[in-house]
Design a protein around this motif. Sequence first.
Motif, PDB file in Angstrom:
ATOM      1  N   LYS A  20       0.900  -1.156   0.000  1.00 55.07           N
ATOM      2  CA  LYS A  20       0.000   0.000   0.000  1.00 55.07           C
ATOM      3  C   LYS A  20       0.930   1.195   0.000  1.00 55.07           C
ATOM      4  N   ASP A  21       0.953   1.894  -1.092  1.00 57.16           N
ATOM      5  CA  ASP A  21       1.959   2.925  -1.327  1.00 57.16           C
ATOM      6  C   ASP A  21       3.342   2.266  -1.234  1.00 57.16           C
ATOM      7  N   LYS A  22       4.176   2.672  -0.290  1.00 62.40           N
ATOM      8  CA  LYS A  22       5.510   2.065  -0.165  1.00 62.40           C
ATOM      9  C   LYS A  22       5.599   1.087   0.998  1.00 62.40           C
ATOM     10  N   ASP A  23       4.464   0.833   1.664  1.00 63.07           N
ATOM     11  CA  ASP A  23       4.447  -0.046   2.834  1.00 63.07           C
ATOM     12  C   ASP A  23       4.097  -1.471   2.448  1.00 63.07           C
ATOM     13  N   LEU A  24       4.930  -2.423   2.873  1.00 58.45           N
ATOM     14  CA  LEU A  24       4.654  -3.844   2.673  1.00 58.45           C
ATOM     15  C   LEU A  24       3.684  -4.280   3.767  1.00 58.45           C
ATOM     16  N   ILE A  25       2.468  -4.666   3.366  1.00 61.28           N
ATOM     17  CA  ILE A  25       1.415  -4.952   4.344  1.00 61.28           C
ATOM     18  C   ILE A  25       1.001  -6.429   4.380  1.00 61.28           C
ATOM     19  N   GLY A  26       1.496  -7.223   3.433  1.00 60.87           N
ATOM     20  CA  GLY A  26       1.161  -8.642   3.417  1.00 60.87           C
ATOM     21  C   GLY A  26       2.162  -9.418   2.583  1.00 60.87           C
ATOM     22  N   ILE A  27       2.350 -10.685   2.937  1.00 63.80           N
ATOM     23  CA  ILE A  27       3.290 -11.544   2.212  1.00 63.80           C
ATOM     24  C   ILE A  27       2.737 -12.963   2.117  1.00 63.80           C
ATOM     25  N   VAL A  28       3.245 -13.686   1.131  1.00 64.02           N
ATOM     26  CA  VAL A  28       2.996 -15.120   1.011  1.00 64.02           C
ATOM     27  C   VAL A  28       4.150 -15.710   0.201  1.00 64.02           C
ATOM     28  N   ALA A  29       4.618 -16.887   0.626  1.00 60.08           N
ATOM     29  CA  ALA A  29       5.750 -17.537  -0.037  1.00 60.08           C
ATOM     30  C   ALA A  29       5.282 -18.748  -0.833  1.00 60.08           C
ATOM     31  N   PHE A  30       5.998 -19.029  -1.908  1.00 60.77           N
ATOM     32  CA  PHE A  30       5.684 -20.126  -2.829  1.00 60.77           C
ATOM     33  C   PHE A  30       6.962 -20.916  -3.081  1.00 60.77           C
ATOM     34  N   HIS A  31       6.857 -22.233  -2.982  1.00 63.92           N
ATOM     35  CA  HIS A  31       8.024 -23.088  -3.202  1.00 63.92           C
ATOM     36  C   HIS A  31       7.618 -24.333  -3.987  1.00 63.92           C
ATOM     37  N   MET A  51      12.472 -34.519  -9.277  1.00 65.40           N
ATOM     38  CA  MET A  51      11.706 -34.840 -10.489  1.00 65.40           C
ATOM     39  C   MET A  51      10.323 -35.438 -10.200  1.00 65.40           C
ATOM     40  N   LYS A  52      10.238 -36.391  -9.290  1.00 67.17           N
ATOM     41  CA  LYS A  52       8.967 -37.061  -9.031  1.00 67.17           C
ATOM     42  C   LYS A  52       8.001 -36.206  -8.212  1.00 67.17           C
ATOM     43  N   LEU A  53       8.489 -35.066  -7.718  1.00 67.60           N
ATOM     44  CA  LEU A  53       7.653 -34.202  -6.882  1.00 67.60           C
ATOM     45  C   LEU A  53       7.415 -32.817  -7.486  1.00 67.60           C
ATOM     46  N   ARG A  54       7.932 -32.573  -8.677  1.00 68.76           N
ATOM     47  CA  ARG A  54       7.846 -31.247  -9.292  1.00 68.76           C
ATOM     48  C   ARG A  54       6.416 -30.812  -9.622  1.00 68.76           C
ATOM     49  N   HIS A  55       5.477 -31.734  -9.560  1.00 69.30           N
ATOM     50  CA  HIS A  55       4.082 -31.383  -9.829  1.00 69.30           C
ATOM     51  C   HIS A  55       3.423 -30.705  -8.618  1.00 69.30           C
ATOM     52  N   LYS A  56       4.169 -30.624  -7.511  1.00 67.72           N
ATOM     53  CA  LYS A  56       3.630 -30.037  -6.274  1.00 67.72           C
ATOM     54  C   LYS A  56       4.373 -28.756  -5.910  1.00 67.72           C
ATOM     55  N   ALA A  57       3.640 -27.843  -5.293  1.00 64.39           N
ATOM     56  CA  ALA A  57       4.245 -26.624  -4.761  1.00 64.39           C
ATOM     57  C   ALA A  57       3.573 -26.297  -3.435  1.00 64.39           C
ATOM     58  N   TYR A  58       4.295 -25.561  -2.616  1.00 60.25           N
ATOM     59  CA  TYR A  58       3.839 -25.256  -1.259  1.00 60.25           C
ATOM     60  C   TYR A  58       3.624 -23.765  -1.066  1.00 60.25           C
ATOM     61  N   ILE A  59       2.565 -23.449  -0.363  1.00 59.45           N
ATOM     62  CA  ILE A  59       2.272 -22.080   0.048  1.00 59.45           C
ATOM     63  C   ILE A  59       2.661 -21.994   1.516  1.00 59.45           C
ATOM     64  N   ARG A  60       3.466 -20.973   1.836  1.00 63.20           N
ATOM     65  CA  ARG A  60       3.968 -20.857   3.208  1.00 63.20           C
ATOM     66  C   ARG A  60       3.979 -19.397   3.647  1.00 63.20           C
ATOM     67  N   SER A  61       4.027 -19.233   4.953  1.00 65.59           N
ATOM     68  CA  SER A  61       4.328 -17.938   5.589  1.00 65.59           C
ATOM     69  C   SER A  61       3.390 -16.809   5.179  1.00 65.59           C
ATOM     70  N   MET A  62       2.118 -17.110   5.007  1.00 62.97           N
ATOM     71  CA  MET A  62       1.168 -16.052   4.643  1.00 62.97           C
ATOM     72  C   MET A  62       0.890 -15.178   5.860  1.00 62.97           C
ATOM     73  N   TYR A  63       0.900 -13.872   5.622  1.00 60.66           N
ATOM     74  CA  TYR A  63       0.641 -12.925   6.712  1.00 60.66           C
ATOM     75  C   TYR A  63       0.150 -11.609   6.132  1.00 60.66           C
ATOM     76  N   VAL A  64      -0.862 -11.056   6.790  1.00 63.12           N
ATOM     77  CA  VAL A  64      -1.368  -9.724   6.468  1.00 63.12           C
ATOM     78  C   VAL A  64      -1.405  -8.941   7.779  1.00 63.12           C
ATOM     79  N   GLN A  65      -0.917  -7.706   7.744  1.00 58.90           N
ATOM     80  CA  GLN A  65      -0.923  -6.883   8.949  1.00 58.90           C
ATOM     81  C   GLN A  65      -2.345  -6.751   9.485  1.00 58.90           C
TER      82      GLN A  65
END
Length: 173
Positions: A61-72, A77-91
Amino acid sequence: MKIKKLIKHDAENYRNIRLEALDNNPDFFGTMYHEEAIMTIDTFREKIPVDKNNFILGCYKDKDLIGIVAFHQESRMKLRHKAYIRSMYVQPKYRKKGIGKLLLNELIERAKAIKEIEILLLDVVTNNLPAKQLYLSFGFQIYGIEKMAYKLNHQYFDMESMSLQIKSLFLSR
């Protein structure tokens, strides 16, 4: 509001919001505030991935970071069809204003653009009802519960594992 992929230059903002998340909601994350508070800014800079299959999204919001979410995405090879959502946070002052939806929607759209990814996975502490409701509203389904996943101040917290299929599964036999 603007959603963007964090870059190494965002390390200080990322450190600040990550420490805030751990301080405000210690029972929702696997890491404790004091474990990350001692890390240098360079350590946080290194935690910000630079490839398209691993990233951290930030809501500004403007220059303030107010929320995050990580993707991995899994790298094996046998697991590349999966990804993880981590560390979601909103002020806290921006919760219930659609920020979590914006972040999650952008993450899902980026995941769909990655050829191999078919399934998104995440874990949520059972008593984190707002987060759980958000994930359910996107179609995530609970597929397991880990009892006593976290322990904080002699209190245990259960964790629910959730998944969302974002592409058709092709069965080849």
